[in-house]
Design a protein around this motif. Structure first.
Motif, PDB file in Angstrom:
ATOM      1  N   LEU A   1       0.866  -1.173   0.000  1.00 23.77           N
ATOM      2  CA  LEU A   1       0.000   0.000   0.000  1.00 23.77           C
ATOM      3  C   LEU A   1       0.906   1.227   0.000  1.00 23.77           C
ATOM      4  CD1 LEU A   1      -2.791   1.296   0.168  1.00 23.77           C
ATOM      5  CD2 LEU A   1      -2.668   1.068   2.653  1.00 23.77           C
ATOM      6  N   THR A   2       1.017   1.871  -1.146  1.00 22.67           N
ATOM      7  CA  THR A   2       1.942   2.994  -1.297  1.00 22.67           C
ATOM      8  C   THR A   2       1.234   4.337  -1.349  1.00 22.67           C
ATOM      9  OG1 THR A   2       1.878   2.673  -3.689  1.00 22.67           O
ATOM     10  CG2 THR A   2       3.676   1.595  -2.477  1.00 22.67           C
ATOM     11  N   GLY A   3      -0.081   4.332  -1.329  1.00 23.70           N
ATOM     12  CA  GLY A   3      -0.851   5.571  -1.383  1.00 23.70           C
ATOM     13  C   GLY A   3      -2.300   5.271  -1.686  1.00 23.70           C
ATOM     14  N   ARG A   4      -3.038   6.300  -1.992  1.00 29.51           N
ATOM     15  CA  ARG A   4      -4.464   6.142  -2.303  1.00 29.51           C
ATOM     16  C   ARG A   4      -4.675   5.532  -3.684  1.00 29.51           C
ATOM     17  NH1 ARG A   4      -7.078   9.240   1.648  1.00 29.51           N
ATOM     18  NH2 ARG A   4      -5.688  10.735   2.631  1.00 29.51           N
ATOM     19  N   VAL A   5      -3.647   5.616  -4.525  1.00 25.76           N
ATOM     20  CA  VAL A   5      -3.674   5.002  -5.846  1.00 25.76           C
ATOM     21  C   VAL A   5      -2.427   4.122  -5.957  1.00 25.76           C
ATOM     22  CG1 VAL A   5      -3.688   5.390  -8.335  1.00 25.76           C
ATOM     23  CG2 VAL A   5      -4.872   7.008  -6.830  1.00 25.76           C
ATOM     24  N   VAL A   6      -2.644   2.833  -6.144  1.00 27.38           N
ATOM     25  CA  VAL A   6      -1.542   1.876  -6.303  1.00 27.38           C
ATOM     26  C   VAL A   6      -1.642   1.344  -7.730  1.00 27.38           C
ATOM     27  CG1 VAL A   6      -0.478  -0.229  -5.414  1.00 27.38           C
ATOM     28  CG2 VAL A   6      -1.670   1.326  -3.840  1.00 27.38           C
ATOM     29  N   ASP A   7      -0.955   2.019  -8.648  1.00 22.35           N
ATOM     30  CA  ASP A   7      -1.075   1.720 -10.074  1.00 22.35           C
ATOM     31  C   ASP A   7       0.056   0.811 -10.534  1.00 22.35           C
ATOM     32  OD1 ASP A   7      -1.874   1.775 -12.743  1.00 22.35           O
ATOM     33  OD2 ASP A   7      -0.903   3.710 -13.138  1.00 22.35           O
ATOM     34  N   ASN A   8       0.024  -0.433 -10.090  1.00 21.95           N
ATOM     35  CA  ASN A   8       1.085  -1.381 -10.453  1.00 21.95           C
ATOM     36  C   ASN A   8       0.997  -1.859 -11.893  1.00 21.95           C
ATOM     37  OD1 ASN A   8       2.185  -1.121  -7.942  1.00 21.95           O
ATOM     38  ND2 ASN A   8       1.380  -3.036  -7.152  1.00 21.95           N
ATOM     39  N   ALA A   9      -0.145  -1.669 -12.560  1.00 24.68           N
ATOM     40  CA  ALA A   9      -0.278  -2.045 -13.970  1.00 24.68           C
ATOM     41  C   ALA A   9       0.042  -0.867 -14.891  1.00 24.68           C
ATOM     42  CB  ALA A   9      -1.681  -2.568 -14.244  1.00 24.68           C
ATOM     43  N   ASN A  10       0.406   0.267 -14.312  1.00 26.32           N
ATOM     44  CA  ASN A  10       0.764   1.467 -15.086  1.00 26.32           C
ATOM     45  C   ASN A  10      -0.324   1.869 -16.083  1.00 26.32           C
ATOM     46  OD1 ASN A  10       3.320   1.791 -13.826  1.00 26.32           O
ATOM     47  ND2 ASN A  10       4.056   0.072 -15.056  1.00 26.32           N
ATOM     48  N   LEU A  11      -1.527   2.029 -15.580  1.00 29.58           N
ATOM     49  CA  LEU A  11      -2.657   2.419 -16.428  1.00 29.58           C
ATOM     50  C   LEU A  11      -2.912   3.918 -16.410  1.00 29.58           C
ATOM     51  CD1 LEU A  11      -5.190  -0.412 -15.459  1.00 29.58           C
ATOM     52  CD2 LEU A  11      -3.516  -0.384 -17.326  1.00 29.58           C
ATOM     53  N   LEU A  12      -2.296   4.618 -15.456  1.00 29.61           N
ATOM     54  CA  LEU A  12      -2.543   6.042 -15.271  1.00 29.61           C
ATOM     55  C   LEU A  12      -1.258   6.838 -15.466  1.00 29.61           C
ATOM     56  CD1 LEU A  12      -4.606   5.639 -11.981  1.00 29.61           C
ATOM     57  CD2 LEU A  12      -5.549   6.190 -14.230  1.00 29.61           C
ATOM     58  N   SER A  13      -1.415   8.062 -15.965  1.00 30.85           N
ATOM     59  CA  SER A  13      -0.260   8.952 -16.047  1.00 30.85           C
ATOM     60  C   SER A  13       0.007   9.515 -14.651  1.00 30.85           C
ATOM     61  CB  SER A  13      -0.543  10.095 -17.026  1.00 30.85           C
ATOM     62  OG  SER A  13      -1.496  10.990 -16.449  1.00 30.85           O
ATOM     63  N   PRO A  14       1.194  10.047 -14.406  1.00 27.46           N
ATOM     64  CA  PRO A  14       1.464  10.673 -13.102  1.00 27.46           C
ATOM     65  C   PRO A  14       0.468  11.790 -12.772  1.00 27.46           C
ATOM     66  CG  PRO A  14       3.524  10.303 -14.264  1.00 27.46           C
ATOM     67  CD  PRO A  14       2.410   9.986 -15.238  1.00 27.46           C
ATOM     68  N   ALA A  15       0.062  12.570 -13.778  1.00 31.01           N
ATOM     69  CA  ALA A  15      -0.908  13.646 -13.537  1.00 31.01           C
ATOM     70  C   ALA A  15      -2.274  13.078 -13.146  1.00 31.01           C
ATOM     71  CB  ALA A  15      -1.028  14.523 -14.781  1.00 31.01           C
ATOM     72  N   GLU A  16      -2.692  11.994 -13.811  1.00 27.58           N
ATOM     73  CA  GLU A  16      -3.973  11.362 -13.469  1.00 27.58           C
ATOM     74  C   GLU A  16      -3.929  10.773 -12.066  1.00 27.58           C
ATOM     75  OE1 GLU A  16      -5.492   9.944 -17.897  1.00 27.58           O
ATOM     76  OE2 GLU A  16      -3.994   8.727 -16.832  1.00 27.58           O
ATOM     77  N   GLU A  17      -2.821  10.137 -11.734  1.00 31.02           N
ATOM     78  CA  GLU A  17      -2.673   9.567 -10.392  1.00 31.02           C
ATOM     79  C   GLU A  17      -2.726  10.662  -9.332  1.00 31.02           C
ATOM     80  OE1 GLU A  17       0.497   6.854  -7.919  1.00 31.02           O
ATOM     81  OE2 GLU A  17       0.443   6.644 -10.106  1.00 31.02           O
ATOM     82  N   ALA A  18      -2.069  11.782  -9.595  1.00 30.45           N
ATOM     83  CA  ALA A  18      -2.078  12.902  -8.642  1.00 30.45           C
ATOM     84  C   ALA A  18      -3.491  13.466  -8.487  1.00 30.45           C
ATOM     85  CB  ALA A  18      -1.110  13.990  -9.099  1.00 30.45           C
TER      86      ALA A  18
END
Length: 193
Positions: A52-69
């Protein structure tokens, strides 16, 4: 249990020693038999779970950094307003597990939601297996029912997922889950006994 297993192993060894050549002093025969009779312990299921690294754990890399933020900011605002914790997790693989079992294991391991309220929600997307799930803590089951969660999956997530527009699906699902929680924010978040 180990004592019983060791006793049974010694009994088997004693029987084998009577029927075969004498046991050698270097214990290689004992170790060989012990290794075949006592299987390796099963792998720790928690070891296969992502951190658990945050509210968004995008291990499949589906989101851009801006979308994750952006999603992280929205999820923090949701928690401030309702006290509910929504975590988005994307996975490169379910490692042979069902998404239901994975969701339960992950929810229990991460302990999403507040103690005593059990008001956590996981939005899980596993594109390799073409699976998606909304896992709901017991404290929110009266608000985000199975029927409502299924409706969000079918109406808001699946159309975009079928087009492989993963980021659109994640945003749509997140916004619908958040809207449902805000709509019912006056209702208590307590784990039902």
């Amino acid at each position: 249990m180990r004592a019983r297993l060791a006793s049974a192993l010694l009994s088997i060894l004693a029987l084998g020693a009577c029927q075969q050549a004498p046991v050698r002093a270097d214990n290689t025969a004992l170790e060989s038999i012990a290794n075949t009779l006592v299987p390796e312990p099963p792998p720790d299921p928690a070891a296969a779970l992502p951190a658990l690294t945050g509210r968004v754990v995008d291990n499949a890399n589906l989101l851009s950094p801006a979308e994750e933020a952006q999603l992280t900011t929205e999820l923090a605002a949701l928690e401030r307003r309702t006290s509910d914790q929504l975590v988005i997790v994307t996975l490169p693989s379910l490692n042979g597990q069902t998404i239901e079992a994975f969701g339960v294991a992950l929810g229990n391991h991460w302990r999403v939601g507040q103690r005593g309220k059990d008001n956590g929600v996981l939005l899980i997307v596993a594109p390799a297996e073409r699976e998606v799930r909304i896992a709901v803590g017991l404290g929110l089951e009266a608000i985000l029912t199975n029927a409502r969660a299924q409706q969000i999956v079918e109406r808001d997530l699946l159309p975009a997922l079928r087009r492989r527009a993963y980021n659109e699906a994640i945003f749509a699902g997140t916004h619908q889950i958040a809207a449902m929680l805000v709509e019912h924010e006056a209702e208590p978040r307590r784990r039902q006994r």
